[in-house]
Design a protein around this motif. Structure first.
Motif, mmCIF file in Angstrom:
data_model
loop_
_atom_site.group_PDB
_atom_site.id
_atom_site.type_symbol
_atom_site.label_atom_id
_atom_site.label_comp_id
_atom_site.label_asym_id
_atom_site.label_seq_id
_atom_site.Cartn_x
_atom_site.Cartn_y
_atom_site.Cartn_z
ATOM 1 N N GLY A 247 0.609 -1.203 -0.107
ATOM 2 C CA GLY A 247 0.036 -0.207 0.169
ATOM 3 C C GLY A 247 0.957 1.184 -0.178
ATOM 4 N N ILE B 117 -2.918 1.740 -0.767
ATOM 5 C CA ILE B 117 -3.815 2.004 -1.646
ATOM 6 C C ILE B 117 -5.189 2.551 -1.685
ATOM 7 N N ARG C 207 -9.301 3.992 -2.247
ATOM 8 C CA ARG C 207 -10.135 2.796 -2.243
ATOM 9 C C ARG C 207 -11.134 4.438 -2.666
ATOM 10 N N TRP D 215 -6.308 1.843 1.935
ATOM 11 C CA TRP D 215 -5.922 0.096 2.627
ATOM 12 C C TRP D 215 -4.134 0.451 2.693
ATOM 13 N N GLN E 206 -8.840 -10.940 -7.920
ATOM 14 C CA GLN E 206 -8.390 -10.401 -8.198
ATOM 15 C C GLN E 206 -6.268 -11.158 -7.930
ATOM 16 N N HIS F 51 -0.215 -7.011 -4.455
ATOM 17 C CA HIS F 51 -0.173 -5.904 -4.266
ATOM 18 C C HIS F 51 1.523 -4.895 -4.206
ATOM 19 N N SER F 52 2.061 -5.363 -3.685
ATOM 20 C CA SER F 52 3.344 -4.969 -3.443
ATOM 21 C C SER F 52 4.890 -6.058 -3.220
ATOM 22 N N ALA G 132 1.267 -1.462 -8.675
ATOM 23 C CA ALA G 132 1.078 -0.485 -7.355
ATOM 24 C C ALA G 132 1.032 0.596 -7.093
ATOM 25 N N LEU H 50 -2.640 1.264 -8.300
ATOM 26 C CA LEU H 50 -3.317 1.137 -7.030
ATOM 27 C C LEU H 50 -3.288 2.524 -5.868
ATOM 28 N N ALA H 51 -2.344 3.403 -6.128
ATOM 29 C CA ALA H 51 -1.648 4.406 -5.564
ATOM 30 C C ALA H 51 -3.015 5.284 -5.887
ATOM 31 N N THR I 52 -10.164 2.833 -5.942
ATOM 32 C CA THR I 52 -9.591 2.002 -7.065
ATOM 33 C C THR I 52 -10.762 0.667 -5.997
ATOM 34 N N GLN J 168 -10.199 -6.287 0.537
ATOM 35 C CA GLN J 168 -10.742 -5.968 -0.987
ATOM 36 C C GLN J 168 -11.814 -5.349 -0.985
#
Length: 677
Positions: free
Chosen positions: A16, A18, A20, A30, A169, A267-268, A311, A314-315, A319, A363
């Motif tokens: 993260g 992330i 949202r 997140w 996902q 995710h990372s 990543a 998503l940042a 999302t 999620q």
């Protein structure tokens, strides 16, 4: 809060942030850390005053999932509302001084000091996709999305309003050996909590990880049941059949710790650094598995190489997500019989419940935080008191799973223009009580009624359905035949038309005089991409529906098989074919849009990537594009009869006034075929 890591060489942030939900007065993020972090949120609009918000217990809820693993659920109510359609730099400071540039520089584009976000006033530019399997031998569609973002990182009006992930996902049921080994290394590194396993051939999670069949032979450890489906079984006492029907269960994830580790590693890149240098398990040297291990290792290495870009996307972009079957297990809740079998066995019930628990934390919460407050209280009680072996209390764990299996707030709505309505097509199903082995409807009567109420009075809507509402007719017919002969699970017979009640109710919603006139349906699931323009017949007014499917982000359909299915579908279900009248879609007129890079006649596009749709002021598609992960030029889906001009698609954002007018003229002049394709 403690500021000293339990292990000095662990990074403070594991995954993260992330981005949202974003609303004018609210920001949801997140983050996963190796310690509980003292965080300060910085918001700096390009044309406004900077805000600094110290995140306290009200705005940052901590969930401890291991000795050195803390999920940070950040939900900030803002005193000063966010401006719309402008760039807003943001940062998360650790101990009021170390920002993202210090602890996650891979999240910054060239020249950035901080990541940024844009709150769009209209939901008119959406990235979307599904099905991201790390060990599929293709590039990552999320990394492609980041490359697109990099081209317009400083242009607020050219940034997408939303990244919608439509399902799968992660793949709990289909995991590469090297990925499973990394998960186990991360479990040890972070001290992720273990658990007891009732009904399994092993006592607990530690015994599972040490078992000789832990890698590549887990199907032998998964639960089974006695079947009495046929005459032979009834006479000879039944045969043992697996509860889980996936064909790829060799490394099926089982424990909550394994699934949490999967989320962190998909995710990372920071989580991968925590397991760098960890030794490979014995299966990497096993004669039967070594070749497969090497092949998968090369693909996972390529996946890791693109993780920083994924990543970063998503940042930077709001999302939102919804589950599909592989987020839990293949064929999840496909039929009433599947449910009775899976939930009637304590081991399979635990496996499904663990996947739902991890989905909520990684999620589901960020989609609709207010719905999960009470469930999180139960999680806190579960994680608060592991035993002397760092195992969770099995009674509390089973009670939490019971709560999640009965939970009915996984769906959610964005009250934007147009509205975005994300459907739960997995847990509120219309079960076939007469023939329990036949597929359930994807939504039951009650949830479909709630959908209709939600749509009332809206002029346009974007509906997110993990499985396409309108799919390829030949494939649906094959699934129907397979269901008739008892092979519904073999062909994943899940489509909206497979259940008469659900299909009829859904079509009646579209016909209702007070529901929208324009619908965009975003879907995934099928591992190929396509677009249909749809009209519903026999209605006083003609609602316009666009079924837009992008799948997968990192997955593909077998190429030759899809080629034949596409070709046979065109031959058997041409507009003049009488076969159309023997299907449940005879009340529809469908017209496929054509990929501009197609071979002769091709309707379906096969290739990993990410979709994008631009909507006009009436909620109708202006452009529909599939961005190919392999960096080929983006594929556009064109209305039939539109010239294949080679102009590049417009910058991501609202179309120009002239572009919108052109789109309106095209739409108004298009007369969809009165025949079913």
């Amino acid at each position: 809060m403690s500021k000293t890591p339990p292990f000095a060489d662990l990074p403070p942030v594991l995954a993260g942030p992330i981005l949202r939900r974003i609303e004018p007065g609210r920001l949801v993020l997140w983050l996963a850390g190796s310690v509980p972090l003292d965080l300060t949120l910085v918001l700096a609009p390009r044309d406004g005053a900077e805000q600094r918000i110290v995140l306290d217990q009200k705005s940052c809820r901590l969930v401890r999932v291991g000795r050195a693993a803390w999920i940070h659920l950040i939900d900030v109510t803002l005193l000063d509302t966010l401006p719309q359609d402008t760039l807003i730099d943001y940062d998360l400071l650790i101990d009021e001084e170390r920002g993202i540039a210090h602890w996650a520089p891979h999240l910054l584009h060239h020249g950035q000091m901080r990541p940024n976000l844009v709150l769009r006033s209209r939901m008119d530019d959406i990235l979307y996709g599904s099905c991201r399997k790390p060990h599929h031998p293709s590039r990552d569609g999320l990394a492609r999305g980041d490359a697109l973002l990099a081209e317009r990182i400083g242009q607020a009006d050219a940034r997408p309003a939303l990244l919608m992930l439509c399902g799968d996902q992660i793949y709990c049921d289909d995991v590469a050996g090297p990925m499973l080994a990394a998960i186990h290394a991360l479990i040890r590194r972070l001290g992720l909590y273990g658990e007891c396993l009732e009904g399994a051939t092993v006592e607990d999670s530690e015994a599972l990880y040490a078992h000789a069949k832990c890698y590549y032979r887990r199907a032998d450890l998964l639960p089974g049941f006695k079947s009495n489906d046929n005459l032979r079984d009834r006479f000879f006492g039944g045969t043992e059949k697996p509860v889980f029907t996936t064909a790829n269960a060799d490394n099926h994830l089982v424990t909550l710790a394994e699934i949490m580790g999967m989320y962190l590693l998909t995710h990372s890149p920071l989580a991968w650094r925590a397991v760098a240098g960890m030794p490979a398990p014995a299966c990497a040297r096993d004669e039967d598995s070594a070749e497969r291990w090497q092949r998968e290792s090369a693909i996972i290495a390529d996946f890791r190489a693109e993780l920083p870009q994924a990543a970063r996307l998503l940042a930077h972009v709001q999302t939102l997500m919804i589950f599909d079957d592989h987020d839990v297990t293949d064929d999840w809740n496909l039929s009433a019989k599947w449910e009775a079998t899976a939930y009637g066995h304590p081991f399979s019930r635990r496996i499904v419940g663990n996947a739902l628990t991890a989905y909520l934390l990684c999620q589901g919460w960020g989609n609709r935080p207010e719905a999960f407050a009470e469930v999180l209280d139960e999680m806190d009680a579960l994680f608060a008191k592991p035993d002397h072996k760092d195992r969770l209390d099995p009674v509390r764990q089973d009670a939490l799973i019971d709560r999640l299996l009965a939970f009915n707030c996984w769906d959610y709505t964005l009250e934007t223009e147009p509205a975005v309505i994300v459907l739960d097509t997995r847990t509120r199903r219309w079960r076939n009580r007469r023939v329990p082995g036949h597929p359930s409807g994807l939504m039951d009567w009650e949830s479909l009624s709630e959908l209709q109420v939600n749509l009332m009075g809206k002029k346009a809507a974007v509906i997110v359905s993990a499985a396409p509402m309108f799919g390829v007719k030949l494939i649906e017919v094959v699934q129907r035949i397979a269901t008739y002969v008892g092979l519904a699970l073999t062909v994943d017979a899940e489509n909206w038309m497979a259940h008469r009640g659900a299909a009829s109710a859904m079509l009646n919603i579209f016909r209702h005089s007070r529901t929208p006139g324009n619908y965009v349906v975003l879907s995934g699931d099928v591992h190929y991409s396509f677009v249909y323009d749809v009209e519903v017949r026999y209605s006083d007014r003609v609602p316009h529906i666009w079924q837009i499917t992008s799948s997968g982000i990192k997955n593909e359909f077998p190429a030759r098989l899809l080629d034949w299915l596409d070709r046979l579908n065109r031959w058997l279900y041409s507009p003049r074919s009488p076969l159309n009248w023997f299907t449940k879609r005879r009340a529809l007129a469908l017209k496929p849009r054509l990929p501009d890079q197609r071979r002769s006649g091709e309707r379906l596009w096969n290739g990993s990537g990410l979709g994008q749709v631009w909507l006009d002021a009436h909620g109708r598609p202006d452009r529909i594009v599939q961005h190919n992960a392999d960096r080929r030029p983006s594929t556009r889906f064109l209305p039939q009869g539109q010239a294949d001009d080679k102009d590049a698609p417009p910058a991501a954002g609202a179309a120009s006034a002239s572009g919108s007018a052109r789109a309106q003229r095209l739409t108004d002049s298009e007369k969809l075929s009165a025949r079913t394709w």
